[in-house]
Design a protein around this motif. Structure first.
Motif, short mmCIF file in Angstrom:
data_model
loop_
_atom_site.label_atom_id
_atom_site.label_comp_id
_atom_site.label_asym_id
_atom_site.label_seq_id
_atom_site.Cartn_x
_atom_site.Cartn_y
_atom_site.Cartn_z
N PRO A 129 1.52 -10.45 -1.61
CA PRO A 129 -0.78 -10.31 -1.25
C PRO A 129 -0.82 -9.19 -2.30
CG PRO A 129 0.86 -9.24 0.31
CD PRO A 129 1.67 -10.06 -0.60
N LEU A 130 -2.39 -8.93 -2.80
CA LEU A 130 -2.53 -8.13 -3.03
C LEU A 130 -3.82 -7.80 -2.88
CD1 LEU A 130 -3.75 -6.55 -6.52
CD2 LEU A 130 -5.46 -8.47 -6.51
N LEU A 131 -3.28 -6.28 -2.88
CA LEU A 131 -4.05 -4.91 -1.81
C LEU A 131 -4.96 -3.80 -3.07
CD1 LEU A 131 -0.72 -4.10 0.48
CD2 LEU A 131 -2.82 -5.84 0.65
N LEU A 132 -5.95 -3.29 -2.65
CA LEU A 132 -6.94 -2.57 -3.28
C LEU A 132 -6.63 -1.63 -2.15
CD1 LEU A 132 -9.70 -4.60 -4.28
CD2 LEU A 132 -8.04 -4.05 -5.69
N ASP A 133 -6.76 0.20 -2.89
CA ASP A 133 -6.61 1.48 -2.05
C ASP A 133 -7.80 1.81 -2.74
OD1 ASP A 133 -6.33 3.68 -0.80
OD2 ASP A 133 -4.40 3.96 -1.17
N LEU A 134 -9.30 2.23 -2.41
CA LEU A 134 -9.74 2.84 -2.88
C LEU A 134 -10.09 4.82 -2.04
CD1 LEU A 134 -12.82 0.06 -1.34
CD2 LEU A 134 -11.36 0.43 -3.57
N GLY A 135 -9.97 4.97 -3.55
CA GLY A 135 -10.07 6.43 -2.86
C GLY A 135 -8.84 6.86 -2.70
N CYS A 136 -7.24 6.44 -2.88
CA CYS A 136 -6.32 6.62 -3.05
C CYS A 136 -6.35 8.11 -2.73
CB CYS A 136 -5.30 5.96 -4.04
SG CYS A 136 -6.08 6.50 -5.96
N GLY A 137 -6.35 8.75 -3.61
CA GLY A 137 -5.96 10.77 -3.53
C GLY A 137 -4.68 10.53 -3.85
N PRO A 138 -3.44 11.52 -3.05
CA PRO A 138 -2.52 11.28 -3.98
C PRO A 138 -1.52 10.51 -3.70
CG PRO A 138 -2.32 12.78 -2.05
CD PRO A 138 -4.10 12.48 -2.53
N GLY A 139 -2.24 9.36 -2.92
CA GLY A 139 -1.54 7.84 -2.89
C GLY A 139 -1.18 7.64 -0.74
N SER A 140 -1.24 8.44 -0.17
CA SER A 140 -0.55 8.34 1.32
C SER A 140 -1.18 6.90 1.77
CB SER A 140 -1.78 9.03 2.13
OG SER A 140 -2.18 10.73 1.32
N LEU A 141 -2.29 6.55 1.35
CA LEU A 141 -2.11 5.46 2.38
C LEU A 141 -0.88 4.09 1.37
CD1 LEU A 141 -2.87 3.46 4.67
CD2 LEU A 141 -5.41 3.65 3.35
N SER A 142 -1.02 4.06 0.29
CA SER A 142 -0.29 2.96 -0.57
C SER A 142 1.05 3.25 -0.31
CB SER A 142 -0.88 3.88 -2.45
OG SER A 142 -2.24 2.99 -3.00
N ALA A 143 1.02 4.37 0.03
CA ALA A 143 2.78 4.67 0.05
C ALA A 143 3.40 3.91 1.18
CB ALA A 143 3.37 5.89 0.41
N ARG A 144 2.46 4.54 2.25
CA ARG A 144 2.74 3.70 4.01
C ARG A 144 2.10 2.09 3.73
NH1 ARG A 144 0.82 8.63 4.25
NH2 ARG A 144 1.61 9.76 6.02
N LEU A 145 1.48 1.42 3.10
CA LEU A 145 1.36 0.38 2.73
C LEU A 145 2.42 -0.69 1.92
CD1 LEU A 145 -2.08 -0.12 1.83
CD2 LEU A 145 -1.04 -0.86 3.56
N ALA A 146 3.21 0.57 0.98
CA ALA A 146 4.40 -0.14 0.13
C ALA A 146 5.69 -0.23 1.85
CB ALA A 146 4.75 0.35 -0.93
N ALA A 161 -17.49 -9.30 -4.25
CA ALA A 161 -16.68 -10.25 -4.77
C ALA A 161 -15.72 -10.50 -5.24
CB ALA A 161 -18.07 -10.03 -6.01
N LEU A 162 -14.79 -9.39 -4.92
CA LEU A 162 -13.73 -9.27 -5.37
C LEU A 162 -12.34 -9.59 -4.35
CD1 LEU A 162 -13.30 -5.87 -6.65
CD2 LEU A 162 -13.25 -7.46 -7.71
N LEU A 163 -12.88 -9.60 -3.16
CA LEU A 163 -11.83 -10.12 -1.75
C LEU A 163 -11.87 -12.04 -1.51
CD1 LEU A 163 -12.62 -7.95 0.73
CD2 LEU A 163 -10.65 -8.10 -0.20
N ARG A 164 -11.05 -12.33 -1.58
CA ARG A 164 -10.00 -14.19 -1.82
C ARG A 164 -11.05 -14.32 0.01
NH1 ARG A 164 -6.51 -14.96 3.04
NH2 ARG A 164 -5.52 -13.53 3.39
N ARG A 191 -6.56 -10.38 -11.85
CA ARG A 191 -6.53 -11.74 -12.03
C ARG A 191 -6.85 -12.49 -11.31
NH1 ARG A 191 -1.20 -10.56 -16.50
NH2 ARG A 191 -3.04 -9.49 -18.26
N ARG A 192 -6.92 -11.95 -10.14
CA ARG A 192 -6.76 -12.86 -8.79
C ARG A 192 -7.28 -12.22 -7.75
NH1 ARG A 192 -1.73 -11.34 -4.72
NH2 ARG A 192 -0.43 -10.25 -6.24
N GLY A 193 -8.30 -13.04 -6.42
CA GLY A 193 -9.30 -12.20 -5.63
C GLY A 193 -7.74 -11.11 -4.46
N ALA A 194 -8.10 -10.19 -4.29
CA ALA A 194 -7.57 -9.25 -3.35
C ALA A 194 -7.61 -10.02 -2.22
CB ALA A 194 -8.45 -7.70 -3.52
#
Length: 255
Positions: A47-64, A141-144, A112-115
């Motif tokens: 899956p392709l995910l977008l983290d908007l206003g990610c700051g220091p990566g708090s949510l990205s790390a939890r998603l990973a 427009a970016l989401l599948r 390169r693909r829909g999120a």
């Protein structure tokens, strides 16, 4: 010169504690967002995910941690926070410097693909309604088809006595858990600015102008108003899936 791993860990850990002052049941909110994303992405190989206003990566790390096979593109405009994210959570996402809501801001994401999902926490409320509407349209427009926008933030109810009550419930919850004793937003930024290892980043930050959260703008809109804008942007199904006080997770699904 990049930030050392040790320095990044120190400042990110302090950021995590500082944010607990403001985000009621912050960890539970992160967990709910991950629950929604996991459900939306079920059966997707990468899956392709977008983290908007990610700051220091708090949510990205939890998603990973929850979806180790996902590809995450994390977006922010603050050079200090982005560099801390790269140094401390470098494996969690590909970090992109972009100003959410500006004309053409999605062009540099390199998609390169829909999120499958776009997520955000306490970031989009700095956008005024007209900019937020265009941002929602860009994300649609970016989401599948079947993709989701998942936004965790403080959403006051429509103006009236209940607006004050929901905020009061959140403050009392923070007092009971002791979260209000952590350093606040301003203290964190003052202390970080005094660290010589971050001096170059703060110089860049000063040249780029105010970042989200320090420009004085605060446009907290109600859940009802967000839902209106999301439907105008092309999301047919919008609903809050979790709430404590005025802290909520709002989900919008694309047909």
């Amino acid at each position: 010169m990049g930030v050392s791993t040790a320095a990044a860990r120190t400042w990110v850990e302090r950021w995590e504690r500082q944010q607990q002052r403001y985000a009621v049941e912050r960890e539970e909110r992160f967990t709910v967002i991950c629950d929604v994303v996991e459900h939306v992405c079920a059966g997707r190989a990468r899956p392709l995910l977008l983290d908007l206003g990610c700051g220091p990566g708090s949510l990205s790390a939890r998603l990973a941690r929850r979806l180790p096979g996902a590809e995450t593109v994390a977006v922010d405009r603050d050079p200090v926070l982005l560099e801390l994210a790269r140094a401390h959570h470098g494996d969690a996402a590909r970090y992109v410097d972009a100003v959410i809501g500006e004309d053409g801001w999605t062009d540099g994401l390199g998609l390169r693909r829909g999120a499958d999902a776009a997520v955000s926490t306490t970031a989009l409320h700095y956008l005024p309604a007209p900019v937020l509407l265009e941002t929602y349209r860009a994300l649609a427009a970016l989401l599948r088809p079947g993709g989701a926008l998942v936004n965790g933030d403080h959403f006051p109810p429509d103006l009236g006595p209940c607006s004050y009550l929901t905020a009061h419930v959140g403050r009392r919850r923070a007092e009971r858990t002791g979260d209000h004793r952590h350093e606040d937003w301003e203290s964190w930024w003052r202390a970080a600015a005094a660290d010589p290892e971050l001096a170059d980043l703060f110089e860049r930050r000063g040249r780029s102008g105010p970042s989200s959260g320090d420009d004085g703008a605060n446009h907290h809109l109600s859940v009802h108003r967000h839902a209106e804008l999301l439907r105008q942007a092309g999301f047919s199904h919008v609903a809050p899936v979790w709430q404590v006080g005025d802290s909520s997770v709002l989900v919008a699904l694309k047909d």
